[in-house]
Enzyme design. Structure first.
Site, short mmCIF file in Angstrom:
data_model
loop_
_atom_site.label_atom_id
_atom_site.label_comp_id
_atom_site.label_asym_id
_atom_site.label_seq_id
_atom_site.Cartn_x
_atom_site.Cartn_y
_atom_site.Cartn_z
N ASP A 1 0.85 -1.20 0.00
CA ASP A 1 0.00 0.00 0.00
C ASP A 1 0.88 1.25 0.00
OD1 ASP A 1 -3.25 0.07 1.06
OD2 ASP A 1 -2.18 1.97 0.84
N TYR B 1 -12.03 7.44 -12.67
CA TYR B 1 -12.23 6.17 -11.96
C TYR B 1 -12.89 5.15 -12.88
CZ TYR B 1 -13.87 3.08 -8.15
OH TYR B 1 -14.12 2.02 -7.31
P1 NAD Z 1 -9.85 2.38 0.05
O1 NAD Z 1 -9.59 3.74 -0.47
O2 NAD Z 1 -10.14 2.23 1.51
O3 NAD Z 1 -8.65 1.39 -0.30
C1 NAD Z 1 -7.81 1.55 -1.41
C2 NAD Z 1 -6.38 1.27 -0.96
O4 NAD Z 1 -5.50 1.39 -2.08
C3 NAD Z 1 -5.90 2.27 0.10
O5 NAD Z 1 -5.28 1.59 1.15
C4 NAD Z 1 -4.92 3.15 -0.67
O6 NAD Z 1 -3.93 3.73 0.16
C5 NAD Z 1 -4.37 2.16 -1.68
N1 NAD Z 1 -3.82 2.81 -2.87
C6 NAD Z 1 -4.37 3.80 -3.63
N2 NAD Z 1 -3.56 4.13 -4.63
C7 NAD Z 1 -2.46 3.33 -4.54
C8 NAD Z 1 -1.27 3.18 -5.28
N3 NAD Z 1 -1.01 3.96 -6.35
N4 NAD Z 1 -0.36 2.25 -4.88
C9 NAD Z 1 -0.58 1.48 -3.80
N5 NAD Z 1 -1.70 1.57 -3.05
C10 NAD Z 1 -2.63 2.48 -3.42
O7 NAD Z 1 -11.06 1.79 -0.82
P2 NAD Z 1 -11.85 0.43 -0.70
O8 NAD Z 1 -13.28 0.75 -0.52
O9 NAD Z 1 -11.19 -0.48 0.27
O10 NAD Z 1 -11.69 -0.13 -2.18
C11 NAD Z 1 -10.75 -1.16 -2.50
C12 NAD Z 1 -10.91 -1.56 -3.96
O11 NAD Z 1 -12.24 -2.02 -4.21
C13 NAD Z 1 -10.69 -0.40 -4.95
O12 NAD Z 1 -9.98 -0.88 -6.06
C14 NAD Z 1 -12.08 0.01 -5.34
O13 NAD Z 1 -12.11 0.56 -6.63
C15 NAD Z 1 -12.84 -1.30 -5.27
N6 NAD Z 1 -14.27 -1.06 -5.01
C16 NAD Z 1 -14.73 -0.72 -3.78
C17 NAD Z 1 -16.09 -0.46 -3.59
C18 NAD Z 1 -16.66 -0.10 -2.25
O14 NAD Z 1 -17.87 0.15 -2.15
N7 NAD Z 1 -15.91 -0.07 -1.18
C19 NAD Z 1 -16.97 -0.55 -4.67
C20 NAD Z 1 -16.46 -0.89 -5.92
C21 NAD Z 1 -15.10 -1.17 -6.08
#
Ligand code: NAD
Ligand code: UDP
Length: 310
Positions: A33, A145
């Site tokens: 991360d 996105y």
């Molecule tokens: P979040 O923002 O809590 O987690 C994303 C993580 O990725 C964070 O820890 C962030 O620091 C890390 N990150 C971001 N850019 C980075 C990079 N360049 N290099 C390394 N790490 C990086 O979001 P989440 O809700 O836990 O989502 C996780 C995944 O699930 C994402 O890919 C998101 O698109 C997908 N998603 C989530 C939801 C939801 O409702 N939570 C819905 C659809 C898709």
């Protein structure tokens, strides 16, 4: 059998729950991360486990490691966070996918992409099935996105077709639960924080737009089931809760469950905000033998308890 598993975005909301579950199942987990939206706090309780490793790294840069499986979750997920630096968001989705797919190809690892219901955009089909191609504005504020994630799906399928990489794609619908970032602007965390602080609940638009909310434990279960399907099932598969609510209904439910004195106020609807969203989960039921178990009321209670204890 103990597997070595890489989770990108492992310090985020979903990633931290996934790391925890994979460790509990007896695996070795490497969490990668850059802490853009994730926090060490989310995984600090795992640091004592000798089978857990934490690596600060940005997925837009190449990364080398030997693992059996890769869960690619790295990407900011809330509209506020992903629009903060839209170019970086696109780079994270696209270059992150290229780097992780290249790694998977080289070491012959299985790789799962955390895609999103946002690939359907503001959908003209309801509920959304995986065969629907979506309705996305490529130059809108959400495009960094949505289009980034669409391009990532395209990269995944082409690494599969061209290089035989063992891929899995899930399309995640709105998911909520403990460890959501309190200030990330997503609707569940916003409403709960506002209700607990007796502040106005900010409904955007008239609140008639709909979403379907999946509790994090159900989602993580679906994600792991997808990774464990036979090699010939690559998805994409919708993973989410098909019970649909209007945003106004959600606001009322949060007020009731918290016993808050907050009142509802209305603010402008952000541009390109999808009017309705609800997954058709027939494929997940058939192929993953999965459906969500946690009702909104129960999941909200657990989430409220978490935010209350912060
Ligand atoms: P979040 O923002 O809590 O987690 C994303 C993580 O990725 C964070 O820890 C962030 O620091 C890390 N990150 C971001 N850019 C980075 C990079 N360049 N290099 C390394 N790490 C990086 O979001 P989440 O809700 O836990 O989502 C996780 C995944 O699930 C994402 O890919 C998101 O698109 C997908 N998603 C989530 C939801 C939801 O409702 N939570 C819905 C659809 C898709
Ligand atoms: N929303 C709202 N008030 C808020 C935050 C969000 O009314 O304080 C609405 C938002 O306009 C959208 C829905 O809730 O219609 C879900 O928003 P979120 O950002 O959680 O996720 P999205 O599904 O839009 O990616």
């Amino acid at each position: 059998m103990k597997k070595k598993i890489l989770v990108t975005g492992g310090a985020g909301f979903l990633g931290s729950h996934l790391c925890e579950r994979l460790l509990n199942e007896g695996n070795e987990v490497i969490c990668l991360d850059n802490y853009f939206t994730g926090q060490k706090q989310n995984i600090v309780h795992l640091l004592d486990n000798p089978f857990f490793e934490l690596i600060r790294h940005d997925v837009t840069m190449p990364f080398f490691i030997e693992v059996d499986e890769i869960y690619n979750l790295a990407c900011p997920a809330s509209p506020i966070h992903y629009q903060y630096n839209p170019i970086k968001t696109i780079k994270t989705s696209v270059m992150g996918a290229i780097n992780m797919l290249g790694l998977a190809k080289r070491i012959r690892a299985k790789i799962l992409q955390a895609s999103t219901s946002e690939v359907y955009g503001d959908p003209k089909e309801h509920p959304q099935t995986e065969s629907y191609w979506g309705n996305v504005n490529p130059i809108g504020y959400r495009a960094c996105y949505d289009e980034g994630k669409r391009c990532a799906e395209s990269l995944f399928i082409n690494y599969y077709r061209q290089n035989n990489v063992n891929i899995k794609i899930i399309r995640i619908f709105n998911t909520y639960g403990p460890r959501m970032h309190p200030n990330d602007g997503r609707v569940v965390s916003n409403f709960i924080m506002q209700a607990l602080n007796n502040e106005d609940i900010t409904v955007y638009g008239d609140g008639s737009q709909t979403r379907s909310f999946c509790y994090v434990d159900d989602l993580v279960d679906g994600m792991i089931r997808m990774m464990n399907t036979a090699d010939d099932f690559i998805g994409p598969v919708n993973v989410g809760n098909p019970v649909e609510f209007t945003i106004l209904e959600l606001a009322q439910q949060v007020i009731n469950l918290t016993g808050s004195k907050s009142k509802i106020i209305y603010e402008p609807l952000p541009s390109d905000d999808p009017l309705q969203r609800k997954p058709d989960i027939t494929l997940a039921k058939n192929k993953l033998n999965w459906e969500p178990k946690v009702q909104l009321r129960e999941g909200l209670m657990k989430t409220i308890q978490y935010f209350n204890s912060k």
